[in-house]
Design a protein around this motif. Sequence first.
Motif, mmCIF file in Angstrom:
data_model
loop_
_atom_site.group_PDB
_atom_site.id
_atom_site.type_symbol
_atom_site.label_atom_id
_atom_site.label_comp_id
_atom_site.label_asym_id
_atom_site.label_seq_id
_atom_site.Cartn_x
_atom_site.Cartn_y
_atom_site.Cartn_z
ATOM 1 N N ILE A 34 49.589 -18.684 97.789
ATOM 2 C CA ILE A 34 48.275 -18.037 97.784
ATOM 3 C C ILE A 34 48.494 -16.537 97.943
ATOM 4 O O ILE A 34 49.561 -16.095 98.389
ATOM 5 N N ILE A 35 47.483 -15.752 97.578
ATOM 6 C CA ILE A 35 47.567 -14.294 97.739
ATOM 7 C C ILE A 35 46.745 -13.909 98.970
ATOM 8 O O ILE A 35 45.541 -14.168 99.017
ATOM 9 N N THR A 36 47.412 -13.331 99.966
ATOM 10 C CA THR A 36 46.701 -12.886 101.157
ATOM 11 C C THR A 36 46.869 -11.383 101.328
ATOM 12 O O THR A 36 47.924 -10.818 100.999
ATOM 13 N N LEU A 37 45.827 -10.749 101.837
ATOM 14 C CA LEU A 37 45.862 -9.339 102.219
ATOM 15 C C LEU A 37 45.721 -9.272 103.734
ATOM 16 O O LEU A 37 44.886 -9.974 104.313
ATOM 17 N N THR A 38 46.514 -8.423 104.384
ATOM 18 C CA THR A 38 46.481 -8.316 105.844
ATOM 19 C C THR A 38 46.561 -6.860 106.259
ATOM 20 O O THR A 38 47.316 -6.076 105.670
ATOM 21 N N ALA A 39 45.761 -6.489 107.278
ATOM 22 C CA ALA A 39 45.875 -5.185 107.926
ATOM 23 C C ALA A 39 45.844 -5.410 109.429
ATOM 24 O O ALA A 39 45.226 -6.365 109.920
ATOM 25 N N ASN A 40 46.509 -4.522 110.184
ATOM 26 C CA ASN A 40 46.655 -4.737 111.621
ATOM 27 C C ASN A 40 46.816 -3.400 112.316
ATOM 28 O O ASN A 40 47.761 -2.656 112.037
ATOM 29 N N ASP A 41 45.878 -3.062 113.209
ATOM 30 C CA ASP A 41 46.000 -1.814 113.969
ATOM 31 C C ASP A 41 46.509 -2.055 115.386
ATOM 32 O O ASP A 41 46.425 -1.176 116.243
ATOM 33 N N MET A 42 47.027 -3.246 115.644
ATOM 34 C CA MET A 42 47.610 -3.690 116.912
ATOM 35 C C MET A 42 46.557 -4.054 117.962
ATOM 36 O O MET A 42 46.881 -4.589 119.012
ATOM 37 N N GLU A 43 45.304 -3.746 117.698
ATOM 38 C CA GLU A 43 44.202 -4.215 118.545
ATOM 39 C C GLU A 43 43.405 -5.295 117.818
ATOM 40 O O GLU A 43 42.921 -6.242 118.422
ATOM 41 N N MET A 44 43.276 -5.135 116.506
ATOM 42 C CA MET A 44 42.556 -6.085 115.665
ATOM 43 C C MET A 44 43.315 -6.251 114.349
ATOM 44 O O MET A 44 43.787 -5.263 113.777
ATOM 45 N N ILE A 94 43.161 -8.337 110.474
ATOM 46 C CA ILE A 94 42.308 -9.083 109.542
ATOM 47 C C ILE A 94 43.169 -9.577 108.388
ATOM 48 O O ILE A 94 43.956 -8.817 107.820
ATOM 49 N N GLU A 95 42.984 -10.848 108.058
ATOM 50 C CA GLU A 95 43.657 -11.428 106.898
ATOM 51 C C GLU A 95 42.623 -12.137 106.045
ATOM 52 O O GLU A 95 41.755 -12.833 106.564
ATOM 53 N N THR A 96 42.712 -11.945 104.727
ATOM 54 C CA THR A 96 41.790 -12.628 103.828
ATOM 55 C C THR A 96 42.541 -13.094 102.583
ATOM 56 O O THR A 96 43.530 -12.480 102.171
#
Length: 369
Positions: A41-51, A53-55
């Motif tokens: 599957i294709i997932t996108l993830t971002a992480n600022d170390m507090e929150m 998000i993956e979609t």
Amino acid sequence: MKIVCSKQDLLTGVQIVSKAVPAKTTMPTLECILIDATRGIITLTANDMEMAIETIVDGFIAEKGMIAIDAKFLLEIVRKLPDNDITISTDGNYKTTITCEKSRFNIIGKAGEDFNRLPEYSKNDSIVIGQFTFKDIVRQTIFSIADSENNKMMTGELFQIDGQVLKIVSLDGHRISVRKVLLRDSYESHKVVVPGKTLNEVSKILNGDGDSYVTIYFSDKHIVFEFGDTTVVSRLIEGEYFRIDHMLNNDYETKVNINKKELLNCIDRATLLVKEGDKKPIIMSITDDSMELKISSVIGSMKEDLSIDKSGRDMMIGFNPKFLIDALRVIDEERVDLYLLNSKSPCVIKNFDETYIYIILPVNFTTVS
């Protein structure tokens, strides 16, 4: 790696996870979005170390792989490409090529293996709540959190679960919002403080569909929101939340029932005479069947009478008009009840079934003519 996605699907996914990209950071990896096509599957993830998000994004995987790409570049490139399929491919040196119709971008990415993925969490402890209800909860409480980081606890909201009842509390030292929701099922007791930023971002992502739900998972240090193809993991604010039960008692000397829209419109008109940052109170003079509202500033003064139903003694009390407007705007009922003890004690505003309670501290004032 080589993947193909429609522009709209890719853009939606990038916009969702970009909410977890920090505005400023000394860690270059945190400025990136991870594109992962290694698991079918294709997932996108971002992480600022507090929150984090993956979609999941719909698309075709021609070659498995992963790459981390600067979030701002990726968002702007995808946004401005033609409305057609977009191909993203990478080589062994992290050179990334993004093509769509006759447009072709070449940028340098970063190793996906170095990216901070979602923290691990258990799915043993959860509650389920409707998306529409969740958005409503945030709408009616988020404005009462503190903007300043001086008191970290005030920048979050208390989520307290007791059986079938979910209670949410926010406060900033001048006002308190309390929202109660009856859940479909009964759950184990929980008491956690969720960052206001997380709640705000989750609320923005949700479509608010009345038939869609959010599953919320709890762990010692994290809270997880799962909905549709998106997962949001956030650190909790650690510590003991403020005790407010003593402020929710039923002691009052004056009760006022008033048309919410009329009161809101009157206060809104009054603020026309107050410059931004000018802390001029609105003064309520309450008598048997009338509430007189007055405000005075360097610009001018205003006075208006509203019809009320009152029980108890007459009273004069002053408030920050903005705090009243914030609460009245999110109450959906036609009429509200105001409970007052004296001119120095908080005013309690409740809707009809008391599922929403707002407490506002009065301010000192000098009478105006």
